[in-house]
Design a protein around this motif. Structure first.
Motif, PDB file in Angstrom:
ATOM      1  N   ALA A 117      -6.175  -0.674  11.074  1.00  0.00           N
ATOM      2  CA  ALA A 117      -6.105   0.690  10.556  1.00  0.00           C
ATOM      3  C   ALA A 117      -5.285   1.576  11.482  1.00  0.00           C
ATOM      4  O   ALA A 117      -4.470   2.392  11.027  1.00  0.00           O
ATOM      5  CB  ALA A 117      -7.513   1.256  10.394  1.00  0.00           C
ATOM      6  N   ARG A 118      -5.494   1.430  12.789  1.00  0.00           N
ATOM      7  CA  ARG A 118      -4.713   2.225  13.744  1.00  0.00           C
ATOM      8  C   ARG A 118      -3.222   1.923  13.617  1.00  0.00           C
ATOM      9  O   ARG A 118      -2.382   2.827  13.699  1.00  0.00           O
ATOM     10  CB  ARG A 118      -5.193   1.949  15.168  1.00  0.00           C
ATOM     11  N   SER A 119      -2.894   0.642  13.398  1.00  0.00           N
ATOM     12  CA  SER A 119      -1.489   0.262  13.237  1.00  0.00           C
ATOM     13  C   SER A 119      -0.883   0.904  11.993  1.00  0.00           C
ATOM     14  O   SER A 119       0.254   1.400  12.018  1.00  0.00           O
ATOM     15  CB  SER A 119      -1.384  -1.265  13.157  1.00  0.00           C
ATOM     16  N   ILE A 120      -1.656   0.908  10.900  1.00  0.00           N
ATOM     17  CA  ILE A 120      -1.182   1.542   9.664  1.00  0.00           C
ATOM     18  C   ILE A 120      -0.967   3.027   9.889  1.00  0.00           C
ATOM     19  O   ILE A 120       0.066   3.602   9.488  1.00  0.00           O
ATOM     20  CB  ILE A 120      -2.195   1.310   8.530  1.00  0.00           C
ATOM     21  N   ILE A 121      -1.934   3.673  10.527  1.00  0.00           N
ATOM     22  CA  ILE A 121      -1.829   5.110  10.789  1.00  0.00           C
ATOM     23  C   ILE A 121      -0.617   5.393  11.671  1.00  0.00           C
ATOM     24  O   ILE A 121       0.120   6.361  11.439  1.00  0.00           O
ATOM     25  CB  ILE A 121      -3.124   5.629  11.443  1.00  0.00           C
ATOM     26  N   SER A 122      -0.378   4.553  12.672  1.00  0.00           N
ATOM     27  CA  SER A 122       0.778   4.748  13.560  1.00  0.00           C
ATOM     28  C   SER A 122       2.081   4.707  12.775  1.00  0.00           C
ATOM     29  O   SER A 122       2.987   5.522  13.003  1.00  0.00           O
ATOM     30  CB  SER A 122       0.789   3.671  14.651  1.00  0.00           C
ATOM     31  N   ILE A 134       0.818  -1.207   0.000  1.00  0.00           N
ATOM     32  CA  ILE A 134       0.000   0.000   0.000  1.00  0.00           C
ATOM     33  C   ILE A 134       0.860   1.269   0.000  1.00  0.00           C
ATOM     34  O   ILE A 134       1.971   1.280   0.548  1.00  0.00           O
ATOM     35  CB  ILE A 134      -0.929  -0.008   1.234  1.00  0.00           C
ATOM     36  N   GLU A 135       0.383   2.290  -0.659  1.00  0.00           N
ATOM     37  CA  GLU A 135       1.069   3.585  -0.669  1.00  0.00           C
ATOM     38  C   GLU A 135       0.735   4.317   0.620  1.00  0.00           C
ATOM     39  O   GLU A 135      -0.352   4.853   0.793  1.00  0.00           O
ATOM     40  CB  GLU A 135       0.626   4.423  -1.873  1.00  0.00           C
ATOM     41  N   ALA A 136       1.666   4.290   1.539  1.00  0.00           N
ATOM     42  CA  ALA A 136       1.421   4.848   2.872  1.00  0.00           C
ATOM     43  C   ALA A 136       1.689   6.343   2.870  1.00  0.00           C
ATOM     44  O   ALA A 136       2.832   6.787   2.838  1.00  0.00           O
ATOM     45  CB  ALA A 136       2.325   4.154   3.898  1.00  0.00           C
ATOM     46  N   ASP A 137       0.620   7.139   2.861  1.00  0.00           N
ATOM     47  CA  ASP A 137       0.778   8.585   2.862  1.00  0.00           C
ATOM     48  C   ASP A 137      -0.378   9.229   3.605  1.00  0.00           C
ATOM     49  O   ASP A 137      -1.248   8.549   4.147  1.00  0.00           O
ATOM     50  CB  ASP A 137       0.882   9.114   1.432  1.00  0.00           C
ATOM     51  N   VAL A 138      -0.385  10.559   3.632  1.00  0.00           N
ATOM     52  CA  VAL A 138      -1.413  11.269   4.392  1.00  0.00           C
ATOM     53  C   VAL A 138      -2.798  11.028   3.811  1.00  0.00           C
ATOM     54  O   VAL A 138      -3.788  11.073   4.545  1.00  0.00           O
ATOM     55  CB  VAL A 138      -1.120  12.785   4.446  1.00  0.00           C
ATOM     56  N   ASN A 139      -2.901  10.770   2.511  1.00  0.00           N
ATOM     57  CA  ASN A 139      -4.208  10.504   1.911  1.00  0.00           C
ATOM     58  C   ASN A 139      -4.800   9.206   2.454  1.00  0.00           C
ATOM     59  O   ASN A 139      -6.010   9.123   2.705  1.00  0.00           O
ATOM     60  CB  ASN A 139      -4.095  10.432   0.387  1.00  0.00           C
ATOM     61  N   VAL A 144      -4.140   7.936   5.424  1.00  0.00           N
ATOM     62  CA  VAL A 144      -4.545   8.246   6.795  1.00  0.00           C
ATOM     63  C   VAL A 144      -5.920   8.899   6.795  1.00  0.00           C
ATOM     64  O   VAL A 144      -6.807   8.535   7.573  1.00  0.00           O
ATOM     65  CB  VAL A 144      -3.518   9.167   7.486  1.00  0.00           C
ATOM     66  N   ALA A 145      -6.110   9.879   5.908  1.00  0.00           N
ATOM     67  CA  ALA A 145      -7.392  10.577   5.838  1.00  0.00           C
ATOM     68  C   ALA A 145      -8.530   9.624   5.498  1.00  0.00           C
ATOM     69  O   ALA A 145      -9.619   9.696   6.087  1.00  0.00           O
ATOM     70  CB  ALA A 145      -7.312  11.706   4.805  1.00  0.00           C
ATOM     71  N   ASP A 146      -8.292   8.716   4.548  1.00  0.00           N
ATOM     72  CA  ASP A 146      -9.332   7.771   4.150  1.00  0.00           C
ATOM     73  C   ASP A 146      -9.711   6.838   5.297  1.00  0.00           C
ATOM     74  O   ASP A 146     -10.885   6.579   5.552  1.00  0.00           O
ATOM     75  CB  ASP A 146      -8.869   6.950   2.947  1.00  0.00           C
ATOM     76  N   LEU A 147      -8.699   6.332   5.994  1.00  0.00           N
ATOM     77  CA  LEU A 147      -8.973   5.411   7.099  1.00  0.00           C
ATOM     78  C   LEU A 147      -9.706   6.112   8.234  1.00  0.00           C
ATOM     79  O   LEU A 147     -10.630   5.558   8.833  1.00  0.00           O
ATOM     80  CB  LEU A 147      -7.661   4.801   7.606  1.00  0.00           C
ATOM     81  N   ILE A 148      -9.313   7.337   8.530  1.00  0.00           N
ATOM     82  CA  ILE A 148      -9.986   8.079   9.593  1.00  0.00           C
ATOM     83  C   ILE A 148     -11.431   8.370   9.205  1.00  0.00           C
ATOM     84  O   ILE A 148     -12.349   8.280  10.025  1.00  0.00           O
ATOM     85  CB  ILE A 148      -9.228   9.389   9.896  1.00  0.00           C
ATOM     86  N   SER A 149     -11.656   8.698   7.934  1.00  0.00           N
ATOM     87  CA  SER A 149     -13.007   9.026   7.477  1.00  0.00           C
ATOM     88  C   SER A 149     -13.967   7.860   7.640  1.00  0.00           C
ATOM     89  O   SER A 149     -15.150   8.046   7.926  1.00  0.00           O
ATOM     90  CB  SER A 149     -12.973   9.459   6.008  1.00  0.00           C
ATOM     91  N   LEU A 150     -13.458   6.649   7.453  1.00  0.00           N
ATOM     92  CA  LEU A 150     -14.323   5.473   7.471  1.00  0.00           C
ATOM     93  C   LEU A 150     -14.205   4.654   8.754  1.00  0.00           C
ATOM     94  O   LEU A 150     -14.751   3.557   8.845  1.00  0.00           O
ATOM     95  CB  LEU A 150     -13.991   4.577   6.274  1.00  0.00           C
ATOM     96  N   ARG A 151     -13.524   5.173   9.766  1.00  0.00           N
ATOM     97  CA  ARG A 151     -13.263   4.348  10.943  1.00  0.00           C
ATOM     98  C   ARG A 151     -14.534   3.945  11.680  1.00  0.00           C
ATOM     99  O   ARG A 151     -14.604   2.857  12.269  1.00  0.00           O
ATOM    100  CB  ARG A 151     -12.310   5.071  11.899  1.00  0.00           C
ATOM    101  N   SER A 152     -15.564   4.784  11.664  1.00  0.00           N
ATOM    102  CA  SER A 152     -16.788   4.440  12.389  1.00  0.00           C
ATOM    103  C   SER A 152     -17.531   3.280  11.740  1.00  0.00           C
ATOM    104  O   SER A 152     -18.394   2.659  12.365  1.00  0.00           O
ATOM    105  CB  SER A 152     -17.709   5.666  12.478  1.00  0.00           C
ATOM    106  N   SER A 168      -4.323  18.706   5.422  1.00  0.00           N
ATOM    107  CA  SER A 168      -3.897  19.805   6.280  1.00  0.00           C
ATOM    108  C   SER A 168      -4.097  19.458   7.747  1.00  0.00           C
ATOM    109  O   SER A 168      -3.261  19.791   8.595  1.00  0.00           O
ATOM    110  CB  SER A 168      -4.678  21.080   5.934  1.00  0.00           C
ATOM    111  N   VAL A 169      -5.211  18.793   8.062  1.00  0.00           N
ATOM    112  CA  VAL A 169      -5.482  18.386   9.444  1.00  0.00           C
ATOM    113  C   VAL A 169      -4.397  17.444   9.942  1.00  0.00           C
ATOM    114  O   VAL A 169      -3.901  17.574  11.070  1.00  0.00           O
ATOM    115  CB  VAL A 169      -6.863  17.709   9.554  1.00  0.00           C
ATOM    116  N   ILE A 170      -4.019  16.507   9.104  1.00  0.00           N
ATOM    117  CA  ILE A 170      -3.029  15.508   9.514  1.00  0.00           C
ATOM    118  C   ILE A 170      -1.673  16.158   9.755  1.00  0.00           C
ATOM    119  O   ILE A 170      -1.030  15.939  10.788  1.00  0.00           O
ATOM    120  CB  ILE A 170      -2.938  14.399   8.457  1.00  0.00           C
ATOM    121  N   TYR A 171      -1.221  16.978   8.821  1.00  0.00           N
ATOM    122  CA  TYR A 171       0.068  17.652   9.010  1.00  0.00           C
ATOM    123  C   TYR A 171       0.027  18.603  10.208  1.00  0.00           C
ATOM    124  O   TYR A 171       0.982  18.663  10.992  1.00  0.00           O
ATOM    125  CB  TYR A 171       0.458  18.409   7.746  1.00  0.00           C
ATOM    126  N   ALA A 172      -1.059  19.341  10.363  1.00  0.00           N
ATOM    127  CA  ALA A 172      -1.172  20.274  11.491  1.00  0.00           C
ATOM    128  C   ALA A 172      -1.119  19.526  12.818  1.00  0.00           C
ATOM    129  O   ALA A 172      -0.488  19.990  13.784  1.00  0.00           O
ATOM    130  CB  ALA A 172      -2.467  21.078  11.391  1.00  0.00           C
TER     131      ALA A 172
END
Length: 409
Positions: free
Chosen positions: A140-145, A115-120, A122-130, A235-239
């Motif tokens: 997903a948390r492990s990937i984000i970490s 997988i291409e591990a980048d901020v995009n 992270v954003a996708d996984l966070i958006s669909l976590r619920s 932007s949220v992720i970098y901030a």
């Protein structure tokens, strides 16, 4: 999703029923002209998930498969949240999680390696976590970490070096901390200890800078106020990562506030950037005015405060009050900066009218890349002219006239 869900708040007139059916089955190029711009945006959001992605208008029914029409999930989920109430959003999230095959992919080790591990991501996984089952959420948390750790490695050292402005270089010590060693003076003072066999100097005495002791009340205060709508996901992720880095430094007091139509103060979570990201809710509406009011009330010493507002300035709240609040912050002595994006591309879409109005207040308005952000913050902490800094970094600020282009160059 039935026609009662779409547009259920409208009267059941003939025109409304037609609108509902056009949205339910998908609008082709001919029929979409009968829809408003907002309805076309809604149709596109639905078609991205439930359409087959083909160009054949007879086949463009609400069926599974994203095909080539797949959007960035985080931005697409933001659109969905702006159109539907929470119960419907949860249904769409679950459909997206299943139809995108994310569950299957996250369970496959081969996928995780490729997988291409980048901020995009992270954003996708966070958006669909619920919508994720608990086991998948742990993966997903492990990937984000892992992604956050790599980003921290890339950004932490430069940020710390740029912002650590509490070193008093007028005083010196022979017992400096490693990061405060003055290497040129140390080498010069130990040249007589040069070891020819090893081709190096072995220092007997270190020369370094004496660190200035500063009370907590004297520290500069930095507030990052970040728009968490879907379009601002990167932007949220970098901030969040920068906030976590700055919070670890003893020379500034850092706060992180994220907002859409609600406000989430994540300051207490900054010791764990992954936990910060899991506290973010990407997507939804935008009330910048409310968020600025919240942050303004918590600024303790305006002349020692730096307020960095990260948003595309598409205000869903009271735009007039927003400008008044920003102007009041400037008058009180707060160092206000508006970033239209904090992304690798640095080319955002934004509201040019609002951006021009904010710039007219004397507030620098521009987009910033993560690589530029540490130097920008260092210049801000020194109270330098951010406009001059931006010019030196070849960054264009938004103009104050009405002809500001709708993209940062």
């Amino acid at each position: 999703m039935d026609d009662e869900t779409i547009g259920s708040d409208l009267d059941p007139t003939e025109g409304t029923r037609e609108r509902r059916w056009r949205l339910a089955i998908g609008a082709d190029e001919e029929s979409s002209s009968a829809l408003s711009a907002e309805d076309r945006r809604l149709s596109a959001a639905l078609d991205a998930l439930y359409g087959d992605g083909s160009g054949d208008t007879d086949q463009r029914k609400r069926r599974g498969g994203l095909g080539r029409s797949a959007p960035r999930v985080s931005q697409w989920m933001g659109d969905i949240r702006s159109f539907f109430p929470e119960p419907v959003v949860q249904i769409v999230q679950k459909d997206a999680f299943e139809r995108l095959n994310l569950k299957q992919m996250l369970m496959e080790p081969e996928f995780l390696k490729a997988i291409e591990a980048d901020v995009n991501l992270v954003a996708d996984l966070i958006s669909l976590r619920s919508a994720m089952p608990e086991k998948t959420k742990d993966i997903a948390r492990s990937i984000i970490s892992d992604i956050v750790a790599k980003l921290m490695q890339r950004l932490e050292q430069k940020t710390a070096e740029a912002i650590r402005g509490a070193v008093d270089k007028s005083r010196r010590t022979n017992r400096p901390r490693q990061r405060d060693i003055d290497w040129p003076r140390t080498i010069t003072a130990n040249l007589r200890h040069y070891q020819p066999d090893h081709k190096t100097v072995v220092p007997e005495k270190l020369v370094g800078f004496m660190r200035r002791q500063r009370r907590l009340v004297d520290l500069d205060e930095v507030t990052l106020c970040v728009d968490q709508s879907g379009s601002m996901a990167s932007s949220v992720i970098y901030a969040s990562i920068f906030a976590a880095v700055m919070a670890s430094l003893p020379v500034v007091r850092t706060k992180l506030v994220c907002f859409d139509t609600a406000i989430v103060d994540l300051t207490e979570e900054l010791s764990d950037p992954v936990e910060v990201l899991f506290g973010v809710q990407l997507g939804g509406g935008t009330d910048i005015n409310q968020a600025v009011a919240y942050c303004a009330e918590r600024i303790e010493r305006p002349t020692k405060a730096h307020f960095v507002l990260i948003t595309d300035l598409y205000e869903g709240g009271n735009g007039k009050e927003l400008l008044q609040r920003l102007a009041a912050l400037v008058r009180s002595g707060v160092n206000v900066i508006v970033l239209l994006a904090l992304t690798d591309q640095g080319r955002p879409g934004y509201d040019p009218s609002m951006a021009g109005s904010v710039a007219a207040l004397g507030i620098p308005v521009f987009a910033c890349t993560p690589d530029h952000f540490p130097d920008m913050m260092a210049a801000a902490l020194r109270r330098e002219d951010i406009g001059a800094w931006a010019a030196g970094a070849d960054i264009k600020l938004v103009r104050t006239d009405a002809e500001t282009p709708n993209a940062a160059e």
